[in-house]
Write a protein that holds these residues in place. Sequence first.
Motif, PDB file in Angstrom:
ATOM      1  N   ARG A   1     -19.183  16.665  49.700  1.00 28.00           N
ATOM      2  CA  ARG A   1     -20.003  16.998  50.875  1.00 28.00           C
ATOM      3  C   ARG A   1     -19.275  17.973  51.796  1.00 28.00           C
ATOM      4  O   ARG A   1     -19.860  18.938  52.291  1.00 28.00           O
ATOM      5  N   TRP A   2     -18.000  17.714  52.047  1.00 20.28           N
ATOM      6  CA  TRP A   2     -17.197  18.596  52.896  1.00 20.28           C
ATOM      7  C   TRP A   2     -17.164  19.997  52.298  1.00 20.28           C
ATOM      8  O   TRP A   2     -17.350  20.985  53.007  1.00 20.28           O
ATOM      9  N   TRP A   3     -16.951  20.087  51.006  1.00 20.31           N
ATOM     10  CA  TRP A   3     -16.795  21.369  50.306  1.00 20.31           C
ATOM     11  C   TRP A   3     -18.129  22.110  50.181  1.00 20.31           C
ATOM     12  O   TRP A   3     -18.208  23.297  50.506  1.00 20.31           O
ATOM     13  N   ILE A   4     -19.141  21.415  49.712  1.00 21.55           N
ATOM     14  CA  ILE A   4     -20.416  22.056  49.353  1.00 21.55           C
ATOM     15  C   ILE A   4     -21.404  22.100  50.513  1.00 21.55           C
ATOM     16  O   ILE A   4     -21.919  23.167  50.856  1.00 21.55           O
ATOM     17  N   GLU A   5     -21.692  20.962  51.101  1.00 22.93           N
ATOM     18  CA  GLU A   5     -22.719  20.907  52.135  1.00 22.93           C
ATOM     19  C   GLU A   5     -22.220  21.427  53.478  1.00 22.93           C
ATOM     20  O   GLU A   5     -22.898  22.225  54.116  1.00 22.93           O
ATOM     21  N   THR A   6     -21.054  20.978  53.901  1.00 19.05           N
ATOM     22  CA  THR A   6     -20.572  21.343  55.227  1.00 19.05           C
ATOM     23  C   THR A   6     -20.103  22.791  55.289  1.00 19.05           C
ATOM     24  O   THR A   6     -20.467  23.525  56.205  1.00 19.05           O
ATOM     25  N   HIS A   7     -19.298  23.199  54.302  1.00 21.56           N
ATOM     26  CA  HIS A   7     -18.677  24.527  54.369  1.00 21.56           C
ATOM     27  C   HIS A   7     -19.256  25.554  53.399  1.00 21.56           C
ATOM     28  O   HIS A   7     -18.886  26.724  53.472  1.00 21.56           O
ATOM     29  N   LYS A   8     -20.135  25.111  52.492  1.00 22.71           N
ATOM     30  CA  LYS A   8     -20.804  26.013  51.551  1.00 22.71           C
ATOM     31  C   LYS A   8     -19.808  26.916  50.802  1.00 22.71           C
ATOM     32  O   LYS A   8     -20.002  28.119  50.666  1.00 22.71           O
TER      33      LYS A   8
END
Length: 72
Positions: A47-54
Motif C-alpha cells: 500500500r505504501w509503495w503502490i497506493e500512497t506513492h504510486k
Amino acid sequence: MRDSLRRHAIAICTDKIAKKGDGVGLSFYAFFANKNDTPDALMEAARWWIETHKLDHFEKAVKIRAMIEAGE
C-alpha cells in the motif's frame, strides 16, 4: 508504515546499496522472505509503495531509503 517495517526497509536498502552501489534498484518484495509469513506487513508495504506513492515496480534503493527516513 509501522516503525518496525520502516527500520527493516531502511536496513535492507542500506545493505543493497553497500553491496551493489547507489544505482541498485529494488521492489517492496525485497523487504520480505520468499515465503508469505507476514501478510499484513507485506500488504502494508505494498500500500505504501503502490497506493500512497504510486512508485514503479522497481525503484532506486537510495530513493526509497530517503523517502522512508523522511517519514513519507
